[in-house]
Motif scaffolding. Structure first.
Motif, PDB file in Angstrom:
ATOM      1  N   VAL A  53       0.834  -1.202   0.000  1.00 30.65           N
ATOM      2  CA  VAL A  53       0.000   0.000   0.000  1.00 30.65           C
ATOM      3  C   VAL A  53       0.870   1.254   0.000  1.00 30.65           C
ATOM      4  O   VAL A  53       0.554   2.247  -0.665  1.00 30.65           O
ATOM      5  CB  VAL A  53      -0.950   0.003   1.219  1.00 30.65           C
ATOM      6  CG1 VAL A  53      -1.745   1.303   1.279  1.00 30.65           C
ATOM      7  CG2 VAL A  53      -1.903  -1.179   1.149  1.00 30.65           C
ATOM      8  N   THR A  54       1.989   1.211   0.732  1.00 32.30           N
ATOM      9  CA  THR A  54       2.907   2.355   0.769  1.00 32.30           C
ATOM     10  C   THR A  54       3.412   2.692  -0.626  1.00 32.30           C
ATOM     11  O   THR A  54       3.402   3.860  -1.033  1.00 32.30           O
ATOM     12  CB  THR A  54       4.105   2.055   1.696  1.00 32.30           C
ATOM     13  OG1 THR A  54       3.626   1.811   3.020  1.00 32.30           O
ATOM     14  CG2 THR A  54       5.071   3.234   1.724  1.00 32.30           C
ATOM     15  N   GLY A  55       3.838   1.669  -1.372  1.00 37.38           N
ATOM     16  CA  GLY A  55       4.317   1.884  -2.735  1.00 37.38           C
ATOM     17  C   GLY A  55       3.238   2.463  -3.643  1.00 37.38           C
ATOM     18  O   GLY A  55       3.492   3.379  -4.439  1.00 37.38           O
ATOM     19  N   GLN A  56       2.017   1.950  -3.508  1.00 36.53           N
ATOM     20  CA  GLN A  56       0.905   2.450  -4.316  1.00 36.53           C
ATOM     21  C   GLN A  56       0.588   3.901  -3.976  1.00 36.53           C
ATOM     22  O   GLN A  56       0.274   4.718  -4.852  1.00 36.53           O
ATOM     23  CB  GLN A  56      -0.326   1.576  -4.086  1.00 36.53           C
ATOM     24  CG  GLN A  56      -0.184   0.150  -4.601  1.00 36.53           C
ATOM     25  CD  GLN A  56      -1.327  -0.742  -4.142  1.00 36.53           C
ATOM     26  OE1 GLN A  56      -2.381  -0.268  -3.720  1.00 36.53           O
ATOM     27  NE2 GLN A  56      -1.118  -2.047  -4.214  1.00 36.53           N
ATOM     28  N   LEU A  57       0.693   4.229  -2.698  1.00 44.05           N
ATOM     29  CA  LEU A  57       0.399   5.579  -2.226  1.00 44.05           C
ATOM     30  C   LEU A  57       1.429   6.575  -2.769  1.00 44.05           C
ATOM     31  O   LEU A  57       1.070   7.658  -3.240  1.00 44.05           O
ATOM     32  CB  LEU A  57       0.415   5.582  -0.696  1.00 44.05           C
ATOM     33  CG  LEU A  57      -0.405   6.638   0.048  1.00 44.05           C
ATOM     34  CD1 LEU A  57      -1.862   6.572  -0.355  1.00 44.05           C
ATOM     35  CD2 LEU A  57      -0.261   6.434   1.543  1.00 44.05           C
ATOM     36  N   ILE A  58       2.687   6.196  -2.716  1.00 43.09           N
ATOM     37  CA  ILE A  58       3.750   7.061  -3.229  1.00 43.09           C
ATOM     38  C   ILE A  58       3.545   7.327  -4.723  1.00 43.09           C
ATOM     39  O   ILE A  58       3.674   8.463  -5.202  1.00 43.09           O
ATOM     40  CB  ILE A  58       5.131   6.426  -2.966  1.00 43.09           C
ATOM     41  CG1 ILE A  58       5.452   6.461  -1.464  1.00 43.09           C
ATOM     42  CG2 ILE A  58       6.220   7.139  -3.766  1.00 43.09           C
ATOM     43  CD1 ILE A  58       6.696   5.689  -1.074  1.00 43.09           C
ATOM     44  N   GLU A  59       3.190   6.271  -5.457  1.00 38.01           N
ATOM     45  CA  GLU A  59       2.990   6.408  -6.902  1.00 38.01           C
ATOM     46  C   GLU A  59       1.753   7.243  -7.223  1.00 38.01           C
ATOM     47  O   GLU A  59       1.787   8.126  -8.088  1.00 38.01           O
ATOM     48  CB  GLU A  59       2.865   5.028  -7.544  1.00 38.01           C
ATOM     49  CG  GLU A  59       2.719   5.079  -9.055  1.00 38.01           C
ATOM     50  CD  GLU A  59       2.647   3.705  -9.687  1.00 38.01           C
ATOM     51  OE1 GLU A  59       2.463   3.634 -10.918  1.00 38.01           O
ATOM     52  OE2 GLU A  59       2.778   2.694  -8.961  1.00 38.01           O
ATOM     53  N   ALA A  60       0.652   6.982  -6.517  1.00 35.27           N
ATOM     54  CA  ALA A  60      -0.606   7.671  -6.808  1.00 35.27           C
ATOM     55  C   ALA A  60      -0.535   9.165  -6.505  1.00 35.27           C
ATOM     56  O   ALA A  60      -1.116   9.982  -7.229  1.00 35.27           O
ATOM     57  CB  ALA A  60      -1.744   7.036  -6.008  1.00 35.27           C
ATOM     58  N   LEU A  61       0.179   9.528  -5.433  1.00 33.18           N
ATOM     59  CA  LEU A  61       0.225  10.927  -5.019  1.00 33.18           C
ATOM     60  C   LEU A  61       1.525  11.631  -5.390  1.00 33.18           C
ATOM     61  O   LEU A  61       1.638  12.843  -5.204  1.00 33.18           O
ATOM     62  CB  LEU A  61       0.022  11.027  -3.496  1.00 33.18           C
ATOM     63  CG  LEU A  61      -1.351  10.604  -2.960  1.00 33.18           C
ATOM     64  CD1 LEU A  61      -1.384  10.714  -1.440  1.00 33.18           C
ATOM     65  CD2 LEU A  61      -2.461  11.444  -3.578  1.00 33.18           C
ATOM     66  N   GLY A  62       2.499  10.887  -5.885  1.00 31.30           N
ATOM     67  CA  GLY A  62       3.783  11.499  -6.213  1.00 31.30           C
ATOM     68  C   GLY A  62       4.537  11.956  -4.976  1.00 31.30           C
ATOM     69  O   GLY A  62       5.210  12.996  -4.988  1.00 31.30           O
ATOM     70  N   LEU A  63       4.448  11.174  -3.903  1.00 36.07           N
ATOM     71  CA  LEU A  63       5.087  11.527  -2.642  1.00 36.07           C
ATOM     72  C   LEU A  63       6.590  11.277  -2.680  1.00 36.07           C
ATOM     73  O   LEU A  63       7.064  10.378  -3.382  1.00 36.07           O
ATOM     74  CB  LEU A  63       4.481  10.708  -1.498  1.00 36.07           C
ATOM     75  CG  LEU A  63       3.024  11.007  -1.135  1.00 36.07           C
ATOM     76  CD1 LEU A  63       2.470   9.911  -0.247  1.00 36.07           C
ATOM     77  CD2 LEU A  63       2.909  12.362  -0.442  1.00 36.07           C
ATOM     78  N   LYS A  64       7.309  12.055  -1.901  1.00 33.99           N
ATOM     79  CA  LYS A  64       8.730  11.807  -1.737  1.00 33.99           C
ATOM     80  C   LYS A  64       8.937  10.567  -0.883  1.00 33.99           C
ATOM     81  O   LYS A  64       9.818   9.750  -1.148  1.00 33.99           O
ATOM     82  CB  LYS A  64       9.405  13.009  -1.068  1.00 33.99           C
ATOM     83  CG  LYS A  64      10.904  12.847  -0.848  1.00 33.99           C
ATOM     84  CD  LYS A  64      11.527  14.111  -0.260  1.00 33.99           C
ATOM     85  CE  LYS A  64      13.023  13.931  -0.034  1.00 33.99           C
ATOM     86  NZ  LYS A  64      13.646  15.170   0.515  1.00 33.99           N
ATOM     87  N   ARG A  65       8.114  10.410   0.138  1.00 33.83           N
ATOM     88  CA  ARG A  65       8.217   9.278   1.039  1.00 33.83           C
ATOM     89  C   ARG A  65       6.881   9.041   1.711  1.00 33.83           C
ATOM     90  O   ARG A  65       6.058   9.946   1.827  1.00 33.83           O
ATOM     91  CB  ARG A  65       9.282   9.543   2.114  1.00 33.83           C
ATOM     92  CG  ARG A  65      10.310   8.448   2.250  1.00 33.83           C
ATOM     93  CD  ARG A  65      11.408   8.882   3.190  1.00 33.83           C
ATOM     94  NE  ARG A  65      12.567   9.329   2.458  1.00 33.83           N
ATOM     95  CZ  ARG A  65      13.594   9.943   3.015  1.00 33.83           C
ATOM     96  NH1 ARG A  65      13.590  10.193   4.299  1.00 33.83           N
ATOM     97  NH2 ARG A  65      14.630  10.292   2.296  1.00 33.83           N
ATOM     98  N   ALA A  66       6.665   7.809   2.188  1.00 36.08           N
ATOM     99  CA  ALA A  66       5.443   7.498   2.938  1.00 36.08           C
ATOM    100  C   ALA A  66       5.701   6.314   3.852  1.00 36.08           C
ATOM    101  O   ALA A  66       6.641   5.537   3.640  1.00 36.08           O
ATOM    102  CB  ALA A  66       4.285   7.186   1.983  1.00 36.08           C
TER     103      ALA A  66
END
Length: 301
Positions: A53-66
């Motif tokens: 889920v962390t990886g999906q979240l980073i990709e979906a939102l363009g996050l630097k980290r999660a």
């Protein structure tokens, strides 16, 4: 009654039979019939794996980290302290680095649960205070606790969050206040909460002014900078009187971490990320899945 005793009260079939004066076989037949009639529904859930889920979240939102944790049965905000600490340590902050501290329930809970030791860090208040006794508004106390846990120094803001324009200018020209506010342009990291929409969060809980409550389309806020789901900033009458780090200053922060949980905050988290005020996130699986569902729905529409 048999179904309630077994599935809601977790009572074994033998005890149910004894309690009702029937055979265990009768209890078993009644439970089978309850499932057949749809009175009882048994559902096997696919468990969300936090790392995935962390990886999906980073990709979906363009996050630097999660960082995403399994949703605990209780104390979800306090449980976010450990992953928050890991993100801070991974940033390898240098001696004298400045960490901005916001207010709110999530920030209060993670600080009380404990932050990692990062010596010689400067903990900096990101906004002024309120004449409110509610514990989640005690910004200078958060800064004091954070600095103590880091093993660093505290930089308080002895000024109101909202004042008149004249008093705001006077506060910002005060040398002691200026020592803190000048640090907003050189923050290495920030820890902020994400507010609920006022339709969900009652005014007495947020201490929002009438003008703040009147903002249309707001899905959340970061230290009272309100956003819609697309990340557009929504100005409000009185915002020019705020004493707080600006959205532009938050966008310059190397690692601006939003700490938030509950599915009701999903849209607000998305708006905060898209606004650029946060570029990292610490949350739980339930909230993360709600965020991903919104993102997928937006992409498909």
């Amino acid at each position: 009654m048999v179904a309630k005793l077994h599935y809601e009260s977790d009572m074994p079939q033998v005890e149910i039979a004894r309690k009702l004066g029937v055979s265990t076989a009768t209890v078993s037949r009644l439970l089978t019939r309850a499932r057949a009639l749809g009175i009882v529904r048994i559902e096997v859930l696919d468990l969300a794996v936090p790392d995935e889920v962390t990886g999906q979240l980073i990709e979906a939102l363009g996050l630097k980290r999660a960082a995403v944790i399994d949703t605990p049965s209780t104390g979800v905000l306090a449980a976010l302290a450990a992953p928050l600490g890991n993100l801070l340590k991974e940033e390898n902050l240098s001696k004298g680095a400045a960490i901005g501290i916001g207010w709110g329930r999530a920030v209060r809970e993670v600080i009380e649960a404990g932050l990692p030791r990062i010596p010689d860090i400067r903990a900096v208040a990101l906004n002024g205070g309120l004449q409110q006794s509610a514990p989640h508004f005690q910004i200078n106390e958060f800064v004091r606790q954070a600095a103590e846990q880091f093993g660093g120094t505290a930089h308080f803001l002895h000024a109101p969050y909202l004042s008149s324009v004249e008093l705001r200018d006077a506060f910002l020209s005060d040398p002691v206040v200026k020592q803190t506010t000048d640090m907003w342009d050189e923050l290495d990291c920030a820890i902020v909460g994400i507010g609920l929409p006022h339709a969900i969060n009652p005014p007495e809980a947020s201490a929002a002014t009438i003008n703040e409550q009147a903002i249309g389309g707001a899905v959340g806020d970061v230290i009272r900078h309100y956003v819609d789901r697309d990340g557009k900033l929504l100005p409000w009458d009185g915002e020019e009187r705020m004493i707080a780090a600006t959205p532009a200053q938050l966008r310059k922060v190397g690692l601006s971490i939003g700490v938030a949980a509950t599915v009701e905050k999903a849209a607000g988290i998305i708006g905060a990320v898209r606004s650029g005020m946060i570029n990292a996130l610490v949350t739980d699986t339930s909230t993360a899945l709600a965020i991903l569902e919104i993102c997928r729905g937006t992409a498909e529409s």
